[in-house]
Design an enzyme around this catalytic site. Structure first.
Site, PDB file in Angstrom:
ATOM      1  CD  GLU A 109      -6.089   3.659   1.592  1.00 45.00           C
ATOM      2  OE1 GLU A 109      -6.497   3.429   2.874  1.00 45.00           O
ATOM      3  OE2 GLU A 109      -5.309   4.693   1.091  1.00 45.00           O
ATOM      4  CB  CYS A 118      -7.820   1.473   5.436  1.00 45.67           C
ATOM      5  SG  CYS A 118      -6.577   2.655   5.407  1.00 45.67           S
TER       6      CYS A 118
END
Length: 690
Positions: free
Chosen positions: A255, A294
């Site tokens: 990720e 993120c």
């Protein structure tokens, strides 16, 4: 200065040497240091394989789920300690709530998910597949826990959530974890792990912690291990390319930080509710965790004829954000995680400024309250403008991991979609529009490049969890630059830590392996009607074959009158030319009801408490008047239910010990052809608590 501990093989160990100093992000004062020098990383993996994995694998899904719930309840008793440390990372109370209680919430969520699984150490995946014309050979799939360890390499921005959202999934799957948080905020992760270990809730070897460098840890992984990484794309690629990972085909779930975007629909005007919703969402995503997420919005796409109005509105909104010491209740944005992070953000902004300009904020100064802007890692929110987004690459490639976002114009929805794709893969995107046609066009056009898309309007904004909120039951991840990985996602996430095995054999053998009755398997005869048996007494495969009942025209007519269903095929006077039927046909629901009349034994009180529902009901052949039907009624699956605890006042619960039993109902006609099939569920009492 005290050093952080590493939890290795069920022992707390401080590494050799002074270690890397860690600082209070708000004051700049040193807190502690961290090092892993001297640790035996191979021994950590061996310990997880030898103790942690077998200890978790032998537990059932229900036992693992109850373990997660107990752990979540325990951690909630120590929130004050966690919050006090979280403030030192620069996080406000809201930021800390997302990290700490959001992480604990994931434990609760996956604890509840245990009910979606059988009370087994493995799980059946999908439906069985008949592979033989004589019904003696079939295939199925099961999932068994991998015999390795989950290695989680996490980013600095969510030192609690980043650990718990991953561990909740691998623990439920039956796999232990080694957690390596980013060093800069690892002191908060360590505090949470200490409470986890102190609780004694997890079995031996289920969790180990590294506070500092991961050393040669990844040189010792095996094909049974799983690696997850959250952080920069460049670091992820370096790790993923290691020889050992390639040689062993180790699953690597990545990720990576991405250039997420939000789009303002062309239908939205300044007087619309959606206009304000858009502004609020952008400001929130720029300032929560000081933009260190993120999932934060990095690119803002607005119709070109509304660009100036929107950037001025955003600037006004950002100017109302109070920045400073997160211990002050008025503060809405704290500091970055550290001075090094602030330096990194400034360097990245300079790259973007080659083709953009700052229209709100300053790289060099920021006004703060109850803090020193120079000693703390504070930075101003920065709104940038790029008027030629198709001519620029930096704005779609460079991420400043802080309160930084760039607003850009588009001419039409096709352009907005094209711009969203220029991020080359993102974790999430949002579109604010009241027009569902616009929403559909964007979702179908941009979906290939995004892991998640939020459609916001006034109908859902109040309940929406927002652009940047990954939820336990939904997949979190994205394609391309975002890493191509997937985390969480409810049952989908659990499967990442399990091996899918295709099994082939007779229906009877597959039934005995899966503990779920498979159609055409041998049934178990009993002299006692199954409804007279308690939950514990019932056997998978226990079967009742009923007497026959002849369906008559009067039956069909009476059911039509009783139900009000006078659909033309159920009437005697219908001309059936051109229809699929030869004559009056019985209602499917009447056939199911008549079947129940054949298999139910209910004149006397028995352990069956109630009918819980019907799954997968199908009518496979028409039943005409004069047809005799009978039922093959088989115990398919048993799912124990937990008894509710006594009330806080100490009163005993009146909840009846029970379980859910699934029954396969196969209805046949007098030619032994199947006319209907269903799975019904009953709630059945237990003799005693188990």
């Amino acid at each position: 200065m005290n050093k952080l501990g590493n939890f290795v093989a069920d022992k707390w160990i401080t590494g050799d040497g002074e270690g890397q100093p860690l600082y209070n992000a708000v004051t700049g004062e040193p807190i502690t240091s961290a090092t892993t020098n001297g640790l035996d990383f191979k021994a950590m993996i061996d310990y997880a394989h030898t103790f942690g994995n077998p200890n978790l694998r032998k537990l059932t899904f229900h036992e693992r789920g109850r373990m997660l719930r107990a752990l979540a309840l325990h951690l909630r008793n120590h929130l004050d300690t966690f919050y006090a440390l979280s403030y030192k990372t620069g996080a406000t109370k809201t930021d800390s709530w997302i990290d700490i209680e959001g992480g604990i919430g994931n434990l609760f969520s996956y604890a509840s998910l245990r009910r979606k699984f059988a009370d087994e150490t493995f799980t059946v995946d999908g439906e069985g597949i008949n592979l033989g014309k004589q019904n003696t050979f079939m295939g199925h799939h099961i999932l068994v826990p991998k015999e390795g360890v989950a290695i989680h390499i996490n980013a600095f921005n969510f030192p609690v959530w980043g650990m718990l959202e991953k561990c909740a999934v691998n623990w439920l799957a039956g796999v232990p974890a080694i957690v390596k948080p980013a060093t800069i905020t690892s002191y908060l992760t360590e505090a949470v792990v200490k409470e986890i270990i102190t609780s004694g809730i997890l079995p031996k070897g289920a969790l180990q912690l590294i506070c500092g460098s991961a050393g040669d840890l990844l040189n010792h992984v095996t094909s049974q291990d799983v690696i997850t990484f959250t952080g920069s794309k460049s670091t992820a690629l370096k790790l993923k390319k290691q020889d050992r990972i390639l040689e062993e085909s180790v699953p690597f779930n990545m990720e990576a930080d991405s250039l997420n975007c939000i789009v303002l629909g062309d239908d939205v005007n300044p007087d619309d509710a959606e206009w304000d919703i858009f502004i609020k969402e952008v400001r929130k995503e720029m300032t929560v965790k000081a933009g260190q997420k993120c999932t934060a919005i990095r690119r803002i796409f607005v119709p070109e004829n509304k660009l100036e109005d929107m950037w001025k509105a955003l600037a006004t909104s950002l100017s109302q954000t109070v920045i400073g010491n997160p211990l002050n209740d008025k503060v809405r944005m704290g500091s970055l995680a550290g001075q090094s992070q602030r330096d990194e953000v400034k360097q990245q902004v300079q790259k973007i400024l080659a083709s953009s300009q700052i229209i709100y904020g300053s790289l060099d100064s920021v006004e703060v309250i109850e803090a020193n802007a120079d000693k703390g890692a504070f930075i101003s929110p920065l709104l940038l403008l790029n008027e030629k987004p198709f001519a620029s690459t930096a704005v779609h490639e460079v991420e400043a991991f802080g309160p930084v976002s760039t607003i850009m114009p588009y001419k039409n929805m096709d352009e907005a979609i094209a711009l969203s794709r220029m991020g080359k893969g993102s974790l999430c995107s949002s579109i604010v529009t009241a027009n569902d046609k616009i929403a559909r066009q964007y979702v179908l056009g941009a979906g290939t490049h995004h892991g998640r898309i939020l459609i916001l309007n006034k109908d859902c904004a109040k309940e929406s969890t927002g652009h940047g909120s990954p939820l336990p039951m939904l997949i979190h991840g994205g394609p391309g630059r975002a890493g191509g990985g997937e985390e969480m996602g409810g049952i989908r996430g659990v499967k990442h830590y399990m091996q899918r095995v295709a099994i082939q054999g007779s229906p009877t053998t597959v039934t005995n392996i899966t503990n779920v009755y498979q159609q055409h398997a041998k049934g178990i005869e009993s002299d006692v009607h199954p409804f007279k048996k308690y939950f514990e007494e019932l056997q998978i495969g226990e079967q009742l074959i009923t007497q026959k009942r002849t369906i008559t025209t009067d039956d069909i007519n009476h059911f039509a009158d009783l139900s009000g269903d006078h659909f033309y095929v159920h009437l005697t006077n219908t001309n059936f030319a051109g229809t699929m039927f030869e004559q009056q046909v019985a209602h499917g629901y009447f056939i199911m009801s008549a079947a129940a009349g054949l298999f139910v034994d209910g004149y006397e009180k028995n352990p069956v408490l109630l009918n819980y529902g019907i799954d997968e009901l199908r009518f496979t052949k028409p039943v005409y008047p004069g047809t005799a039907i009978y039922v093959k009624f088989t115990c398919k699956e048993k799912i124990p239910q937990e008894q509710k605890p006594a009330s806080p006042a100490g009163r005993e619960t009146t909840d009846i010990p029970r379980g859910i039993v699934k029954w396969l109902v196969e209805i046949f006609d007098d030619t032994n052809e199947q006319v209907g099939i269903a799975t019904i569920l009953t709630m059945v009492a237990r003799k005693a608590e188990v």
